[in-house]
Motif scaffolding. Structure first.
Motif, PDB file in Angstrom:
ATOM      1  N   GLY A 165       0.780  -1.236   0.000  1.00 57.81           N
ATOM      2  CA  GLY A 165       0.000   0.000   0.000  1.00 57.81           C
ATOM      3  C   GLY A 165       0.813   1.289   0.000  1.00 57.81           C
ATOM      4  O   GLY A 165       0.245   2.371   0.105  1.00 57.81           O
ATOM      5  N   PHE A 196      -1.036   6.655   0.757  1.00 60.13           N
ATOM      6  CA  PHE A 196      -1.156   5.206   0.713  1.00 60.13           C
ATOM      7  C   PHE A 196      -2.306   4.793  -0.203  1.00 60.13           C
ATOM      8  O   PHE A 196      -3.194   5.584  -0.509  1.00 60.13           O
ATOM      9  CB  PHE A 196      -1.381   4.661   2.125  1.00 60.13           C
ATOM     10  N   CYS A 241      -5.328   1.912  -1.037  1.00 53.88           N
ATOM     11  CA  CYS A 241      -6.110   0.753  -0.613  1.00 53.88           C
ATOM     12  C   CYS A 241      -7.076   0.412  -1.731  1.00 53.88           C
ATOM     13  O   CYS A 241      -7.147   1.117  -2.737  1.00 53.88           O
ATOM     14  CB  CYS A 241      -6.843   1.018   0.707  1.00 53.88           C
ATOM     15  N   GLN A 264      -4.426  -2.276  -4.406  1.00 50.87           N
ATOM     16  CA  GLN A 264      -3.578  -2.751  -3.317  1.00 50.87           C
ATOM     17  C   GLN A 264      -3.529  -4.280  -3.390  1.00 50.87           C
ATOM     18  O   GLN A 264      -2.537  -4.887  -3.017  1.00 50.87           O
ATOM     19  CB  GLN A 264      -4.119  -2.252  -1.974  1.00 50.87           C
ATOM     20  N   ILE A 296      -4.668  -1.573   5.421  1.00 47.93           N
ATOM     21  CA  ILE A 296      -3.820  -0.413   5.136  1.00 47.93           C
ATOM     22  C   ILE A 296      -4.021   0.665   6.203  1.00 47.93           C
ATOM     23  O   ILE A 296      -3.056   1.310   6.629  1.00 47.93           O
ATOM     24  CB  ILE A 296      -4.096   0.130   3.717  1.00 47.93           C
ATOM     25  N   HIS A 338      -0.626   1.718   8.199  1.00 46.73           N
ATOM     26  CA  HIS A 338       0.007   2.997   7.876  1.00 46.73           C
ATOM     27  C   HIS A 338      -0.646   4.220   8.503  1.00 46.73           C
ATOM     28  O   HIS A 338      -0.068   5.285   8.501  1.00 46.73           O
ATOM     29  CB  HIS A 338       0.025   3.198   6.353  1.00 46.73           C
TER      30      HIS A 338
END
Lengths: 460, 104
Positions: free
Chosen positions: A423, A431, A433, A437, A452, A456
Protein backbone atom coordinates in the motif's frame (compact mmCIF):
# COMPACT_ATOMS: atom_id res chain seq x y z
CA UNK A 1 -6.72 19.93 9.05
CA UNK A 2 -7.83 16.30 8.73
CA UNK A 3 -5.84 13.43 10.19
CA UNK A 4 -6.70 11.37 7.12
CA UNK A 5 -8.44 12.15 3.86
CA UNK A 6 -9.72 9.07 2.05
CA UNK A 7 -10.35 9.18 -1.69
CA UNK A 8 -13.33 7.06 -2.71
CA UNK A 9 -16.42 5.90 -0.79
CA UNK A 10 -16.32 2.29 -1.94
CA UNK A 11 -16.03 -0.66 0.41
CA UNK A 12 -12.32 -0.18 1.10
CA UNK A 13 -12.48 3.56 1.75
CA UNK A 14 -15.47 3.20 4.07
CA UNK A 15 -13.84 0.36 6.00
CA UNK A 16 -10.62 2.34 6.42
CA UNK A 17 -12.68 5.34 7.49
CA UNK A 18 -14.42 3.33 10.21
CA UNK A 19 -11.14 2.09 11.64
CA UNK A 20 -9.64 5.57 11.77
CA UNK A 21 -12.75 7.34 13.05
CA UNK A 22 -13.19 4.66 15.71
CA UNK A 23 -9.78 5.60 17.04
CA UNK A 24 -10.71 9.27 17.16
CA UNK A 25 -9.11 10.51 13.97
CA UNK A 26 -10.67 13.36 12.08
CA UNK A 27 -11.48 11.65 8.79
CA UNK A 28 -13.08 12.81 5.57
CA UNK A 29 -14.05 10.52 2.71
CA UNK A 30 -14.28 12.24 -0.67
CA UNK A 31 -16.40 10.59 -3.36
CA UNK A 32 -16.48 11.81 -6.94
CA UNK A 33 -19.78 10.16 -7.83
CA UNK A 34 -23.18 11.29 -6.50
CA UNK A 35 -23.58 7.93 -4.83
CA UNK A 36 -21.55 5.62 -2.60
CA UNK A 37 -20.24 2.11 -3.10
CA UNK A 38 -17.98 2.34 -6.14
CA UNK A 39 -18.23 -0.89 -8.11
CA UNK A 40 -20.47 -2.26 -5.37
CA UNK A 41 -23.13 0.38 -5.64
CA UNK A 42 -26.85 0.09 -6.20
CA UNK A 43 -29.63 1.95 -7.95
CA UNK A 44 -33.34 1.98 -8.65
CA UNK A 45 -34.82 1.77 -12.11
CA UNK A 46 -38.46 1.57 -13.21
CA UNK A 47 -39.55 0.68 -9.68
CA UNK A 48 -36.99 -2.04 -9.05
CA UNK A 49 -33.82 -2.21 -6.94
CA UNK A 50 -30.62 -3.27 -8.68
CA UNK A 51 -27.06 -3.89 -7.54
CA UNK A 52 -24.30 -2.62 -9.82
CA UNK A 53 -21.71 -5.33 -9.46
CA UNK A 54 -22.66 -7.78 -6.77
CA UNK A 55 -23.19 -11.44 -7.63
CA UNK A 56 -22.34 -12.93 -4.29
CA UNK A 57 -20.21 -12.15 -1.29
CA UNK A 58 -17.26 -14.55 -1.13
CA UNK A 59 -15.46 -15.82 1.98
CA UNK A 60 -18.67 -16.96 3.66
CA UNK A 61 -18.04 -18.53 7.05
CA UNK A 62 -20.87 -19.40 9.45
CA UNK A 63 -21.72 -17.48 12.59
CA UNK A 64 -19.27 -18.24 15.35
CA UNK A 65 -16.35 -18.99 13.01
CA UNK A 66 -13.27 -17.34 14.47
CA UNK A 67 -10.95 -17.70 11.51
CA UNK A 68 -11.04 -16.25 8.03
CA UNK A 69 -11.44 -12.79 6.54
CA UNK A 70 -15.17 -12.46 7.26
CA UNK A 71 -14.77 -13.10 10.99
CA UNK A 72 -11.76 -10.84 11.06
CA UNK A 73 -13.44 -7.90 9.36
CA UNK A 74 -16.54 -8.14 11.56
CA UNK A 75 -14.30 -7.98 14.61
CA UNK A 76 -12.18 -5.14 13.28
CA UNK A 77 -15.20 -3.02 12.39
CA UNK A 78 -17.17 -4.04 15.48
CA UNK A 79 -20.06 -5.54 13.53
CA UNK A 80 -22.11 -8.51 14.57
CA UNK A 81 -22.35 -11.45 12.18
CA UNK A 82 -26.09 -10.77 11.89
CA UNK A 83 -25.48 -7.24 10.63
CA UNK A 84 -24.63 -8.54 7.15
CA UNK A 85 -27.63 -10.91 7.09
CA UNK A 86 -25.89 -13.39 4.82
CA UNK A 87 -27.81 -16.24 3.23
CA UNK A 88 -25.80 -19.08 1.72
CA UNK A 89 -25.75 -20.11 -1.90
CA UNK A 90 -27.74 -23.14 -3.07
CA UNK A 91 -24.98 -24.46 -5.29
CA UNK A 92 -22.80 -23.40 -8.20
CA UNK A 93 -20.84 -24.96 -11.02
CA UNK A 94 -18.16 -24.59 -13.66
CA UNK A 95 -19.41 -25.80 -17.06
CA UNK A 96 -17.26 -26.62 -20.06
CA UNK A 97 -18.43 -28.60 -23.10
CA UNK A 98 -19.60 -32.01 -21.88
CA UNK A 99 -18.29 -31.63 -18.35
CA UNK A 100 -19.17 -29.77 -15.18
CA UNK A 101 -17.71 -29.37 -11.72
CA UNK A 102 -20.23 -28.53 -9.02
CA UNK A 103 -19.25 -26.73 -5.86
CA UNK A 104 -20.95 -25.28 -2.81
CA UNK A 105 -20.10 -23.94 0.61
CA UNK A 106 -19.01 -27.40 1.70
CA UNK A 107 -15.64 -28.00 0.09
CA UNK A 108 -16.21 -31.77 0.01
CA UNK A 109 -18.57 -31.32 -2.93
CA UNK A 110 -15.83 -29.89 -5.15
CA UNK A 111 -13.34 -32.49 -3.93
CA UNK A 112 -15.72 -35.35 -4.77
CA UNK A 113 -16.49 -33.80 -8.17
CA UNK A 114 -12.79 -33.55 -9.02
CA UNK A 115 -12.22 -37.14 -7.81
CA UNK A 116 -15.11 -38.43 -9.90
CA UNK A 117 -14.46 -36.50 -13.10
CA UNK A 118 -10.68 -36.43 -12.99
CA UNK A 119 -9.89 -39.74 -11.25
CA UNK A 120 -6.22 -39.59 -12.24
CA UNK A 121 -5.79 -36.19 -10.61
CA UNK A 122 -6.71 -37.09 -7.01
CA UNK A 123 -3.18 -36.87 -5.63
CA UNK A 124 -2.38 -33.86 -7.78
CA UNK A 125 -5.45 -32.02 -6.47
CA UNK A 126 -4.48 -32.77 -2.86
CA UNK A 127 -0.96 -31.53 -3.59
CA UNK A 128 -2.41 -28.33 -4.97
CA UNK A 129 -4.41 -27.86 -1.75
CA UNK A 130 -1.16 -28.21 0.16
CA UNK A 131 0.45 -25.46 -1.89
CA UNK A 132 -2.57 -23.20 -1.35
CA UNK A 133 -2.72 -23.59 2.42
CA UNK A 134 0.56 -21.69 2.95
CA UNK A 135 -0.35 -18.68 0.85
CA UNK A 136 -0.82 -16.35 3.80
CA UNK A 137 2.93 -16.07 4.17
CA UNK A 138 3.62 -15.21 0.54
CA UNK A 139 5.89 -12.24 -0.05
CA UNK A 140 5.47 -9.99 -3.08
CA UNK A 141 7.85 -12.12 -5.21
CA UNK A 142 6.11 -15.45 -4.63
CA UNK A 143 2.72 -13.74 -4.82
CA UNK A 144 3.58 -12.82 -8.40
CA UNK A 145 4.54 -16.32 -9.51
CA UNK A 146 2.57 -17.53 -12.53
CA UNK A 147 -0.47 -19.48 -11.35
CA UNK A 148 -0.47 -21.37 -14.65
CA UNK A 149 3.11 -22.43 -14.10
CA UNK A 150 2.47 -23.62 -10.56
CA UNK A 151 -0.69 -25.45 -11.72
CA UNK A 152 1.21 -27.14 -14.59
CA UNK A 153 3.82 -28.38 -12.13
CA UNK A 154 1.18 -29.97 -9.93
CA UNK A 155 -1.68 -31.02 -12.24
CA UNK A 156 -1.20 -32.82 -15.57
CA UNK A 157 -4.70 -32.56 -16.97
CA UNK A 158 -4.94 -29.21 -18.78
CA UNK A 159 -8.76 -29.31 -18.71
CA UNK A 160 -8.82 -29.42 -14.90
CA UNK A 161 -6.43 -26.45 -14.81
CA UNK A 162 -8.72 -24.43 -17.09
CA UNK A 163 -11.81 -25.38 -15.10
CA UNK A 164 -10.24 -24.30 -11.82
CA UNK A 165 -8.92 -21.05 -13.28
CA UNK A 166 -12.23 -20.07 -14.90
CA UNK A 167 -14.23 -19.06 -11.80
CA UNK A 168 -11.22 -17.73 -9.93
CA UNK A 169 -10.18 -15.48 -12.80
CA UNK A 170 -13.75 -14.34 -13.36
CA UNK A 171 -14.11 -13.29 -9.74
CA UNK A 172 -10.85 -11.52 -9.23
CA UNK A 173 -8.05 -11.54 -11.80
CA UNK A 174 -6.79 -8.27 -13.23
CA UNK A 175 -4.11 -9.90 -15.40
CA UNK A 176 -4.73 -11.16 -18.93
CA UNK A 177 -4.20 -14.87 -19.72
CA UNK A 178 -2.44 -15.73 -16.49
CA UNK A 179 -2.98 -14.97 -12.81
CA UNK A 180 -0.67 -14.19 -9.89
CA UNK A 181 -0.29 -17.36 -7.84
CA UNK A 182 -0.99 -15.34 -4.69
CA UNK A 183 -4.23 -14.06 -6.17
CA UNK A 184 -5.11 -17.60 -7.25
CA UNK A 185 -4.71 -18.77 -3.65
CA UNK A 186 -6.74 -15.88 -2.26
CA UNK A 187 -9.56 -16.55 -4.72
CA UNK A 188 -9.42 -20.33 -4.24
CA UNK A 189 -9.92 -19.83 -0.55
CA UNK A 190 -12.60 -17.15 -0.98
CA UNK A 191 -14.74 -19.18 -3.37
CA UNK A 192 -14.00 -22.88 -2.92
CA UNK A 193 -12.74 -23.28 0.64
CA UNK A 194 -15.03 -20.71 2.23
CA UNK A 195 -18.02 -19.94 0.06
CA UNK A 196 -20.68 -17.69 -1.40
CA UNK A 197 -23.54 -15.88 0.26
CA UNK A 198 -25.71 -12.82 -0.20
CA UNK A 199 -27.80 -10.48 1.94
CA UNK A 200 -31.41 -10.70 0.82
CA UNK A 201 -31.51 -6.91 0.44
CA UNK A 202 -28.39 -6.97 -1.73
CA UNK A 203 -25.28 -4.90 -1.49
CA UNK A 204 -27.10 -1.83 -0.19
CA UNK A 205 -27.37 -3.47 3.22
CA UNK A 206 -23.59 -3.76 3.51
CA UNK A 207 -22.93 -0.27 2.19
CA UNK A 208 -25.56 1.32 4.40
CA UNK A 209 -24.14 -0.45 7.46
CA UNK A 210 -20.67 0.84 6.68
CA UNK A 211 -21.83 4.40 6.12
CA UNK A 212 -23.99 4.44 9.23
CA UNK A 213 -21.11 3.21 11.35
CA UNK A 214 -18.66 5.68 9.81
CA UNK A 215 -20.96 8.63 10.36
CA UNK A 216 -21.87 7.45 13.85
CA UNK A 217 -18.20 7.64 14.76
CA UNK A 218 -18.04 11.24 13.61
CA UNK A 219 -16.65 10.57 10.13
CA UNK A 220 -17.37 13.02 7.35
CA UNK A 221 -18.54 11.82 3.92
CA UNK A 222 -18.75 14.15 0.95
CA UNK A 223 -20.37 13.12 -2.34
CA UNK A 224 -19.84 14.88 -5.69
CA UNK A 225 -16.42 15.81 -4.39
CA UNK A 226 -13.95 14.64 -6.99
CA UNK A 227 -10.30 15.22 -6.14
CA UNK A 228 -8.53 17.14 -8.87
CA UNK A 229 -5.09 17.27 -7.34
CA UNK A 230 -3.07 15.80 -4.53
CA UNK A 231 -0.81 18.60 -3.32
CA UNK A 232 2.70 17.64 -2.34
CA UNK A 233 5.66 19.34 -0.77
CA UNK A 234 9.07 17.78 -0.44
CA UNK A 235 8.01 14.13 -0.70
CA UNK A 236 4.93 14.56 1.45
CA UNK A 237 1.26 15.05 0.79
CA UNK A 238 -0.03 18.27 2.30
CA UNK A 239 -3.61 18.14 1.11
CA UNK A 240 -5.98 17.86 -1.83
CA UNK A 241 -7.69 20.26 -4.20
CA UNK A 242 -11.26 19.42 -5.16
CA UNK A 243 -12.75 19.92 -8.60
CA UNK A 244 -14.68 22.92 -7.31
CA UNK A 245 -11.39 24.54 -6.29
CA UNK A 246 -11.76 23.96 -2.57
CA UNK A 247 -8.56 23.00 -0.78
CA UNK A 248 -8.40 20.57 2.14
CA UNK A 249 -5.38 19.91 4.32
CA UNK A 250 -4.51 16.50 5.69
CA UNK A 251 -1.75 14.78 7.60
CA UNK A 252 -2.08 11.84 5.23
CA UNK A 253 -4.11 10.65 2.27
CA UNK A 254 -5.39 7.15 1.64
CA UNK A 255 -6.55 6.62 -1.92
CA UNK A 256 -8.78 3.87 -3.25
CA UNK A 257 -8.86 5.46 -6.70
CA UNK A 258 -6.40 2.98 -8.21
CA UNK A 259 -2.66 3.22 -8.82
CA UNK A 260 -2.56 5.01 -12.17
CA UNK A 261 -5.56 7.14 -11.20
CA UNK A 262 -3.90 8.22 -7.94
CA UNK A 263 -0.50 8.92 -9.52
CA UNK A 264 -2.19 11.12 -12.06
CA UNK A 265 -3.61 13.27 -9.25
CA UNK A 266 -0.20 13.90 -7.64
CA UNK A 267 1.12 17.34 -8.53
CA UNK A 268 4.75 16.13 -8.39
CA UNK A 269 4.24 13.59 -11.18
CA UNK A 270 4.12 14.87 -14.73
CA UNK A 271 3.82 11.63 -16.65
CA UNK A 272 2.01 8.42 -15.76
CA UNK A 273 2.59 5.18 -17.64
CA UNK A 274 -0.96 4.25 -18.60
CA UNK A 275 0.34 0.91 -19.84
CA UNK A 276 0.18 -0.06 -16.20
CA UNK A 277 -3.60 0.28 -16.11
CA UNK A 278 -5.80 -2.81 -16.21
CA UNK A 279 -7.42 -3.95 -19.45
CA UNK A 280 -10.20 -6.23 -18.36
CA UNK A 281 -13.71 -4.92 -18.41
CA UNK A 282 -17.13 -6.49 -18.54
CA UNK A 283 -20.65 -6.09 -19.78
CA UNK A 284 -23.47 -7.49 -17.74
CA UNK A 285 -27.07 -8.07 -18.71
CA UNK A 286 -29.79 -8.14 -16.11
CA UNK A 287 -33.05 -9.85 -17.05
CA UNK A 288 -36.10 -9.58 -14.85
CA UNK A 289 -38.30 -12.65 -15.28
CA UNK A 290 -42.03 -13.11 -14.76
CA UNK A 291 -41.27 -15.94 -12.31
CA UNK A 292 -38.44 -17.08 -10.06
CA UNK A 293 -35.76 -18.97 -12.03
CA UNK A 294 -36.58 -22.15 -10.09
CA UNK A 295 -39.96 -22.23 -11.90
CA UNK A 296 -37.93 -22.54 -15.10
CA UNK A 297 -36.05 -25.47 -13.61
CA UNK A 298 -33.01 -23.38 -12.76
CA UNK A 299 -31.86 -23.33 -9.15
CA UNK A 300 -28.14 -22.78 -9.41
CA UNK A 301 -26.56 -19.79 -7.74
CA UNK A 302 -23.65 -19.13 -10.08
CA UNK A 303 -22.64 -20.89 -13.30
CA UNK A 304 -19.24 -20.13 -14.83
CA UNK A 305 -19.34 -21.30 -18.42
CA UNK A 306 -16.81 -21.63 -21.19
CA UNK A 307 -17.56 -23.12 -24.60
CA UNK A 308 -14.19 -24.72 -25.41
CA UNK A 309 -11.46 -26.61 -23.58
CA UNK A 310 -9.27 -23.53 -23.34
CA UNK A 311 -10.40 -20.65 -21.15
CA UNK A 312 -9.77 -17.28 -22.84
CA UNK A 313 -9.09 -14.48 -20.39
CA UNK A 314 -8.17 -11.33 -22.24
CA UNK A 315 -9.60 -8.13 -23.60
CA UNK A 316 -11.61 -8.94 -26.73
CA UNK A 317 -10.99 -7.20 -30.07
CA UNK A 318 -14.72 -6.88 -30.61
CA UNK A 319 -17.09 -5.05 -28.27
CA UNK A 320 -17.69 -8.28 -26.34
CA UNK A 321 -16.51 -11.84 -26.08
CA UNK A 322 -19.36 -14.19 -25.16
CA UNK A 323 -17.50 -17.51 -25.38
CA UNK A 324 -17.17 -17.46 -21.59
CA UNK A 325 -19.43 -15.88 -19.01
CA UNK A 326 -20.94 -15.94 -15.56
CA UNK A 327 -24.63 -16.55 -14.92
CA UNK A 328 -25.90 -15.44 -11.53
CA UNK A 329 -29.33 -15.63 -10.06
CA UNK A 330 -29.85 -13.55 -6.91
CA UNK A 331 -32.94 -15.67 -6.22
CA UNK A 332 -30.97 -18.85 -5.78
CA UNK A 333 -29.70 -18.37 -2.25
CA UNK A 334 -31.10 -20.00 0.88
CA UNK A 335 -32.94 -17.02 2.28
CA UNK A 336 -34.22 -17.29 5.80
CA UNK A 337 -37.71 -18.67 6.27
CA UNK A 338 -37.80 -19.41 2.55
CA UNK A 339 -38.54 -15.76 1.80
CA UNK A 340 -38.29 -15.13 -1.91
CA UNK A 341 -37.12 -11.99 -3.68
CA UNK A 342 -39.83 -9.89 -5.24
CA UNK A 343 -38.67 -10.57 -8.79
CA UNK A 344 -36.94 -13.40 -10.53
CA UNK A 345 -33.76 -12.25 -12.20
CA UNK A 346 -30.76 -13.52 -14.11
CA UNK A 347 -27.48 -11.61 -14.45
CA UNK A 348 -25.00 -12.62 -17.13
CA UNK A 349 -21.49 -11.23 -17.39
CA UNK A 350 -19.25 -11.32 -20.47
CA UNK A 351 -15.89 -9.81 -21.34
CA UNK A 352 -15.81 -6.42 -23.06
CA UNK A 353 -13.49 -3.96 -24.76
CA UNK A 354 -13.53 -0.58 -23.03
CA UNK A 355 -12.19 1.49 -25.95
CA UNK A 356 -14.72 0.12 -28.40
CA UNK A 357 -17.61 0.87 -26.05
CA UNK A 358 -16.57 4.43 -25.21
CA UNK A 359 -15.97 5.33 -28.85
CA UNK A 360 -19.55 4.61 -29.88
CA UNK A 361 -21.95 7.46 -30.58
CA UNK A 362 -25.00 7.59 -28.33
CA UNK A 363 -27.16 6.00 -31.01
CA UNK A 364 -24.63 3.22 -31.70
CA UNK A 365 -24.23 2.65 -27.97
CA UNK A 366 -27.97 2.09 -27.59
CA UNK A 367 -28.10 -0.31 -30.53
CA UNK A 368 -25.00 -2.25 -29.52
CA UNK A 369 -26.43 -2.75 -26.06
CA UNK A 370 -29.50 -4.35 -27.63
CA UNK A 371 -27.43 -6.47 -29.98
CA UNK A 372 -25.09 -7.75 -27.27
CA UNK A 373 -27.93 -8.37 -24.85
CA UNK A 374 -29.20 -10.89 -27.41
CA UNK A 375 -25.77 -12.40 -28.11
CA UNK A 376 -25.01 -12.83 -24.40
CA UNK A 377 -28.38 -14.42 -23.64
CA UNK A 378 -28.02 -16.76 -26.62
CA UNK A 379 -24.58 -17.81 -25.43
CA UNK A 380 -25.75 -18.42 -21.86
CA UNK A 381 -28.79 -20.59 -22.69
CA UNK A 382 -26.37 -23.21 -23.99
CA UNK A 383 -25.51 -23.75 -20.31
CA UNK A 384 -28.84 -23.09 -18.56
CA UNK A 385 -32.58 -23.48 -19.25
CA UNK A 386 -34.22 -21.17 -21.80
CA UNK A 387 -35.45 -18.01 -20.09
CA UNK A 388 -35.75 -15.49 -22.91
CA UNK A 389 -39.52 -15.88 -23.31
CA UNK A 390 -40.01 -14.99 -19.62
CA UNK A 391 -38.23 -11.63 -19.59
CA UNK A 392 -40.30 -8.62 -18.51
CA UNK A 393 -37.60 -5.97 -18.06
CA UNK A 394 -33.89 -5.65 -18.73
CA UNK A 395 -30.94 -3.50 -17.88
CA UNK A 396 -27.31 -3.72 -18.86
CA UNK A 397 -24.04 -2.28 -17.73
CA UNK A 398 -21.06 -1.75 -19.99
CA UNK A 399 -17.43 -0.69 -19.45
CA UNK A 400 -18.72 2.89 -19.64
CA UNK A 401 -20.94 2.27 -16.62
CA UNK A 402 -18.07 0.73 -14.69
CA UNK A 403 -15.94 3.75 -15.46
CA UNK A 404 -18.68 6.04 -14.15
CA UNK A 405 -19.01 4.20 -10.85
CA UNK A 406 -15.36 3.33 -10.21
CA UNK A 407 -13.45 5.96 -12.20
CA UNK A 408 -11.02 3.11 -12.99
CA UNK A 409 -8.92 3.64 -16.09
CA UNK A 410 -10.35 1.48 -18.94
CA UNK A 411 -13.32 0.57 -16.75
CA UNK A 412 -11.02 -2.14 -15.41
CA UNK A 413 -13.17 -4.06 -12.95
CA UNK A 414 -10.27 -5.57 -11.03
CA UNK A 415 -7.91 -2.64 -11.53
CA UNK A 416 -4.29 -2.84 -12.61
CA UNK A 417 -2.47 -6.16 -13.02
CA UNK A 418 0.39 -5.14 -10.77
CA UNK A 419 -0.72 -4.97 -7.14
CA UNK A 420 1.00 -2.92 -4.43
CA UNK A 421 0.47 -5.26 -1.53
CA UNK A 422 2.08 -3.00 1.08
CA UNK A 423 0.00 0.00 0.00
CA UNK A 424 2.93 2.42 -0.08
CA UNK A 425 3.69 5.02 -2.77
CA UNK A 426 6.55 7.38 -3.62
CA UNK A 427 5.16 9.81 -1.04
CA UNK A 428 5.68 8.91 2.60
CA UNK A 429 2.15 9.83 3.71
CA UNK A 430 0.17 8.75 0.65
CA UNK A 431 -1.16 5.21 0.71
CA UNK A 432 -3.20 3.00 -1.54
CA UNK A 433 -6.11 0.75 -0.61
CA UNK A 434 -8.77 -1.07 -2.61
CA UNK A 435 -8.47 -2.88 -5.89
CA UNK A 436 -4.91 -1.92 -6.76
CA UNK A 437 -3.58 -2.75 -3.32
CA UNK A 438 -4.49 -6.33 -4.08
CA UNK A 439 -7.72 -7.52 -2.52
CA UNK A 440 -10.90 -7.69 -4.58
CA UNK A 441 -14.52 -8.56 -3.96
CA UNK A 442 -16.55 -7.14 -1.12
CA UNK A 443 -14.76 -8.92 1.68
CA UNK A 444 -11.40 -8.33 0.00
CA UNK A 445 -12.04 -4.62 -0.45
CA UNK A 446 -13.12 -4.21 3.16
CA UNK A 447 -10.04 -6.13 4.35
CA UNK A 448 -7.87 -3.95 2.16
CA UNK A 449 -9.16 -0.79 3.80
CA UNK A 450 -8.72 -2.26 7.28
CA UNK A 451 -5.21 -3.59 6.63
CA UNK A 452 -3.82 -0.41 5.14
CA UNK A 453 -5.47 1.78 7.78
CA UNK A 454 -3.93 -0.42 10.49
CA UNK A 455 -0.49 -0.57 8.94
CA UNK A 456 0.01 3.00 7.88
CA UNK A 457 -2.57 5.32 9.36
CA UNK A 458 -3.09 4.35 12.99
CA UNK A 459 0.24 3.84 14.61
CA UNK A 460 1.73 7.34 14.71
CA UNK B 1 -19.10 15.89 15.40
CA UNK B 2 -17.27 15.16 18.65
CA UNK B 3 -20.30 15.32 20.87
CA UNK B 4 -21.50 11.77 20.17
CA UNK B 5 -18.25 10.19 21.15
CA UNK B 6 -17.49 8.61 24.46
CA UNK B 7 -15.00 10.74 26.30
CA UNK B 8 -12.63 9.50 28.93
CA UNK B 9 -10.96 11.79 31.41
CA UNK B 10 -7.75 11.21 33.19
CA UNK B 11 -7.63 12.18 36.79
CA UNK B 12 -4.68 11.88 39.10
CA UNK B 13 -5.28 10.48 42.49
CA UNK B 14 -2.98 10.41 45.46
CA UNK B 15 -2.71 7.51 47.85
CA UNK B 16 -5.33 5.56 45.92
CA UNK B 17 -3.38 3.89 43.13
CA UNK B 18 -4.84 1.76 40.38
CA UNK B 19 -4.19 -1.77 41.52
CA UNK B 20 -2.98 -4.72 39.45
CA UNK B 21 -6.45 -6.14 39.81
CA UNK B 22 -8.03 -3.00 38.37
CA UNK B 23 -5.58 -2.99 35.49
CA UNK B 24 -6.46 -6.62 34.85
CA UNK B 25 -10.18 -5.79 34.80
CA UNK B 26 -9.52 -3.06 32.30
CA UNK B 27 -7.56 -5.41 30.01
CA UNK B 28 -10.37 -7.96 30.24
CA UNK B 29 -12.82 -5.24 29.27
CA UNK B 30 -10.68 -4.35 26.25
CA UNK B 31 -10.36 -8.01 25.21
CA UNK B 32 -14.12 -8.43 25.51
CA UNK B 33 -14.58 -5.44 23.26
CA UNK B 34 -12.14 -6.71 20.64
CA UNK B 35 -13.29 -10.33 20.72
CA UNK B 36 -16.87 -10.42 21.96
CA UNK B 37 -17.23 -14.15 21.29
CA UNK B 38 -14.31 -15.23 23.49
CA UNK B 39 -14.97 -16.68 26.94
CA UNK B 40 -12.43 -14.93 29.12
CA UNK B 41 -13.48 -16.31 32.49
CA UNK B 42 -10.84 -19.04 32.51
CA UNK B 43 -7.99 -16.94 31.16
CA UNK B 44 -4.62 -18.01 32.53
CA UNK B 45 -2.47 -14.94 33.23
CA UNK B 46 0.85 -16.67 32.63
CA UNK B 47 0.02 -18.21 29.24
CA UNK B 48 0.18 -16.02 26.13
CA UNK B 49 -3.03 -14.57 24.73
CA UNK B 50 -2.12 -16.08 21.39
CA UNK B 51 -2.09 -19.62 22.82
CA UNK B 52 -5.44 -19.23 24.56
CA UNK B 53 -7.47 -16.94 22.37
CA UNK B 54 -8.03 -16.73 18.64
CA UNK B 55 -5.99 -13.55 18.26
CA UNK B 56 -3.95 -12.25 15.37
CA UNK B 57 -1.71 -9.21 14.93
CA UNK B 58 -4.77 -7.05 14.14
CA UNK B 59 -6.19 -7.85 17.57
CA UNK B 60 -2.93 -6.94 19.27
CA UNK B 61 -2.95 -3.62 17.49
CA UNK B 62 -6.45 -3.11 18.87
CA UNK B 63 -5.26 -3.66 22.45
CA UNK B 64 -2.67 -0.95 21.89
CA UNK B 65 -5.19 1.35 20.24
CA UNK B 66 -7.83 0.83 22.94
CA UNK B 67 -5.28 1.71 25.63
CA UNK B 68 -4.50 4.84 23.70
CA UNK B 69 -8.15 5.69 23.22
CA UNK B 70 -9.12 5.07 26.85
CA UNK B 71 -6.01 6.25 28.69
CA UNK B 72 -3.95 8.20 26.15
CA UNK B 73 -1.14 5.71 26.73
CA UNK B 74 1.29 5.58 23.81
CA UNK B 75 2.95 2.21 23.45
CA UNK B 76 5.87 2.24 21.01
CA UNK B 77 5.94 -0.62 18.52
CA UNK B 78 9.11 -2.13 20.00
CA UNK B 79 7.23 -2.61 23.27
CA UNK B 80 4.40 -4.67 21.73
CA UNK B 81 6.02 -7.97 22.84
CA UNK B 82 5.34 -6.93 26.44
CA UNK B 83 1.65 -7.44 25.71
CA UNK B 84 2.01 -11.18 25.08
CA UNK B 85 0.26 -12.48 28.21
CA UNK B 86 -1.93 -10.97 30.89
CA UNK B 87 0.86 -11.06 33.45
CA UNK B 88 3.44 -9.41 31.20
CA UNK B 89 0.89 -6.81 30.15
CA UNK B 90 0.09 -5.88 33.74
CA UNK B 91 3.80 -5.77 34.60
CA UNK B 92 4.36 -3.42 31.70
CA UNK B 93 1.36 -1.20 32.40
CA UNK B 94 1.54 -1.02 36.19
CA UNK B 95 4.11 1.79 36.42
CA UNK B 96 2.36 3.70 33.63
CA UNK B 97 -1.21 3.29 34.83
CA UNK B 98 -0.97 3.41 38.56
CA UNK B 99 -1.89 7.09 38.70
CA UNK B 100 -4.73 6.89 36.24
CA UNK B 101 -8.42 6.41 36.49
CA UNK B 102 -10.91 5.91 33.75
CA UNK B 103 -14.06 7.92 34.14
CA UNK B 104 -16.69 7.63 31.52
Amino acid sequence: MYDTIIIGAGMSGLAAGIRLAYYDQRVCILERHYTIGGLNSFYRLRGRDYDVGLHAITNFTPKGARKGPLARLLKQLRFRWEDFALSEQIGSSVRFPGIELQFGNDFELLRSEVYRKFPHQKTAFENLLGRISDYDDLDQASFELSARQVLCEVIDDPLLIEMLLCPLMWYGNAREDDMDFGQFCVMFRSIFLEGLARPRAGVRLVIKNLVRKFRGLGGELRLRSGVEKIKTDNGRVIGVVLENGEELEARRVLSSAGWVETMRLCDDISHVETRQAGQLSFVETISILDAPPSKLGYDETIVFFNDSEKFPWRKPDELCDVRTGVICSPNNFRYERGEELEDGSIRITAMANFDRWVNLTDEQYRLEKLRWYDEISASAVRFMPEFRNRVIDTDMFTPKTIRRFTWHENGAVYGAPYKRLDGTTHLQNLFLCGTDQGFVGIVGAIMSGITIANQHCLKD
Amino acid sequence: MWAQREVYFLTFRSGNEMTREEIRDEIIDILQDIAPDEDLSGLDDKTTFRDQLEMDSMDFLDIVMELRKRYRIQIPEEDYPHLASMESTINYLEPVMKDMQRVS
